[in-house]
Design an enzyme around this catalytic site. Structure first.
Site, PDB file in Angstrom:
ATOM      1  N   GLY A  27       0.799  -1.309  -0.051  1.00 36.56           N
ATOM      2  CA  GLY A  27       0.028  -0.237  -0.092  1.00 36.56           C
ATOM      3  C   GLY A  27       0.786   1.328  -0.066  1.00 36.56           C
ATOM      4  CG  HIS A  29      -1.021   1.841   7.255  1.00 42.66           C
ATOM      5  ND1 HIS A  29       0.232   1.339   8.150  1.00 42.66           N
ATOM      6  CD2 HIS A  29      -0.273   2.176   6.263  1.00 42.66           C
ATOM      7  CE1 HIS A  29       1.289   1.421   7.956  1.00 42.66           C
ATOM      8  NE2 HIS A  29       1.130   2.309   6.613  1.00 42.66           N
ATOM      9  CD  GLU A  30      -1.212   2.546   2.556  1.00 45.08           C
ATOM     10  OE1 GLU A  30      -0.716   3.623   2.589  1.00 45.08           O
ATOM     11  OE2 GLU A  30      -0.595   1.521   2.874  1.00 45.08           O
ATOM     12  CB  CYS A  86       5.143   2.328   7.233  1.00 41.67           C
ATOM     13  SG  CYS A  86       4.690   3.794   6.237  1.00 41.67           S
ATOM     14  CG  LEU A  87       6.616   1.021   1.028  1.00 38.36           C
ATOM     15  CD1 LEU A  87       5.879   1.115  -0.105  1.00 38.36           C
ATOM     16  CD2 LEU A  87       7.742   0.023   1.087  1.00 38.36           C
ATOM     17  CG  HIS A 116       0.233   7.085   5.238  1.00 38.36           C
ATOM     18  ND1 HIS A 116       1.534   7.403   5.737  1.00 38.36           N
ATOM     19  CD2 HIS A 116       0.480   5.619   5.156  1.00 38.36           C
ATOM     20  CE1 HIS A 116       2.294   6.302   6.070  1.00 38.36           C
ATOM     21  NE2 HIS A 116       1.717   5.299   5.363  1.00 38.36           N
ATOM     22  CD  GLN A 118       3.142   6.045   2.517  1.00 32.60           C
ATOM     23  OE1 GLN A 118       2.502   5.490   1.693  1.00 32.60           O
ATOM     24  NE2 GLN A 118       4.269   5.232   3.116  1.00 32.60           N
TER      25      GLN A 118
HETATM   26  C1  QAP Z   1       1.125  -0.776   5.033  1.00 33.13           C
HETATM   27  O1  QAP Z   1       3.252  -1.189   4.269  1.00 33.13           O
HETATM   28  C2  QAP Z   1       0.663  -1.980   5.783  1.00 33.13           C
HETATM   29  O2  QAP Z   1       9.829  -1.819   6.571  1.00 33.13           O
HETATM   30  C3  QAP Z   1       1.703  -1.129   3.767  1.00 33.13           C
HETATM   31  O3  QAP Z   1      11.745  -2.637   4.839  1.00 33.13           O
HETATM   32  C4  QAP Z   1       1.667  -3.035   5.936  1.00 33.13           C
HETATM   33  O4  QAP Z   1       3.638  -1.752   1.907  1.00 33.13           O
HETATM   34  C5  QAP Z   1      -0.491  -2.185   6.380  1.00 33.13           C
HETATM   35  C6  QAP Z   1       8.032  -2.373   3.603  1.00 33.13           C
HETATM   36  C7  QAP Z   1       1.387  -4.127   6.648  1.00 33.13           C
HETATM   37  C8  QAP Z   1      -0.867  -3.539   6.994  1.00 33.13           C
HETATM   38  C9  QAP Z   1       0.234  -4.304   7.310  1.00 33.13           C
HETATM   39  C10 QAP Z   1       8.176  -2.230   4.776  1.00 33.13           C
HETATM   40  C11 QAP Z   1       8.910  -2.636   2.832  1.00 33.13           C
HETATM   41  C12 QAP Z   1       6.422  -2.366   3.215  1.00 33.13           C
HETATM   42  C13 QAP Z   1       9.639  -2.129   5.132  1.00 33.13           C
HETATM   43  C14 QAP Z   1       4.042  -1.737   3.315  1.00 33.13           C
HETATM   44  C15 QAP Z   1      10.491  -2.703   4.469  1.00 33.13           C
HETATM   45  C16 QAP Z   1      10.163  -2.909   3.144  1.00 33.13           C
HETATM   46  C17 QAP Z   1       5.391  -1.820   3.804  1.00 33.13           C
HETATM   47 CO    CO Z   2       2.545   3.464   5.378  1.00 35.74          CO
END
Ligand code: QAP
Ligand code: CO
Length: 170
Positions: free
Chosen positions: A46, A133-134, A91-92, A137, A51
């Site tokens: 997401g 979550h999004e 989270c990215l 943001h 972001q």
């Molecule tokens: C939000 O997050 C989310 O730490 C999206 O090193 C995540 O795409 C909602 C990511 C989990 C619910 C559950 C994170 C990639 C990606 C990192 C992501 C990383 C590389 C996170």
């Molecule tokens: Co995020």
């Protein structure tokens, strides 16, 4: 298509409130395509426009196993239906850190697609968590705001240290 730069916590621009989209034009469609490419490249599930320092209510997601279901949510509105669930979130914009967050489980979502057409859906599980979550943001809220201040400060210090090392010389 283009890869976009992702802001990282504690960048103050991540605290900006996004405005509703009013123009459903080619520029919006390019934005959603570039956001999807950036999300898949990361890789992530997401990404909110906040972001990438665009402060409009635009979210892209793909929570499918095989990354075959891109979703676009413009001007989303969420109402909580019920339940509660704990998920390990990442989270990215907070790379390398994951923490458990409790949120409502079942939600109802109203949004527009990139063509400006309205749609509605009911979500639970990962789709619901990711959407919430999004949505956070777009309101300047990060998942680290849902954990203890001790944990949040620890993450902030570690990322600040990394950013110092990575900063270009001047
Ligand atoms: C939000 O997050 C989310 O730490 C999206 O090193 C995540 O795409 C909602 C990511 C989990 C619910 C559950 C994170 C990639 C990606 C990192 C992501 C990383 C590389 C996170
Ligand atoms: Co995020």
């Amino acid at each position: 298509m283009a890869l976009l730069d992702i802001l990282e916590f504690p960048d103050p621009r991540l605290r900006t409130q996004a405005k509703p989209v009013t123009q459903f034009d080619a520029a919006l469609r390019k934005l959603t395509e570039d956001m999807l490419e950036t999300m898949y490249d990361a890789p992530g599930i997401g990404l909110a426009a906040t972001q990438i320092n665009v402060h409009q209510q635009v979210i892209v997601m793909d929570v499918s196993e095989d990354k075959s279901q891109p979703m676009v949510f413009i001007n989303p509105q969420i109402t909580v239906v019920g339940g509660e669930k704990e998920y390990e979130e990442g989270c990215l914009s907070v790379p390398g850190f994951h923490e458990n967050v409790v949120r409502p489980d079942v939600i109802h979502v109203k949004a527009l697609n990139a063509q400006g057409e309205a749609f509605e859906l009911q979500a639970d599980g990962l789709l619901s968590v990711c959407l919430q979550h999004e949505m956070d943001h777009l309101n300047g809220v990060l998942f680290v705001d849902h954990i203890s201040r001790l944990k949040r400060d620890r993450i902030r210090r570690k990322l600040e240290k990394q950013h110092k090392v990575a900063a270009p010389r001047s």
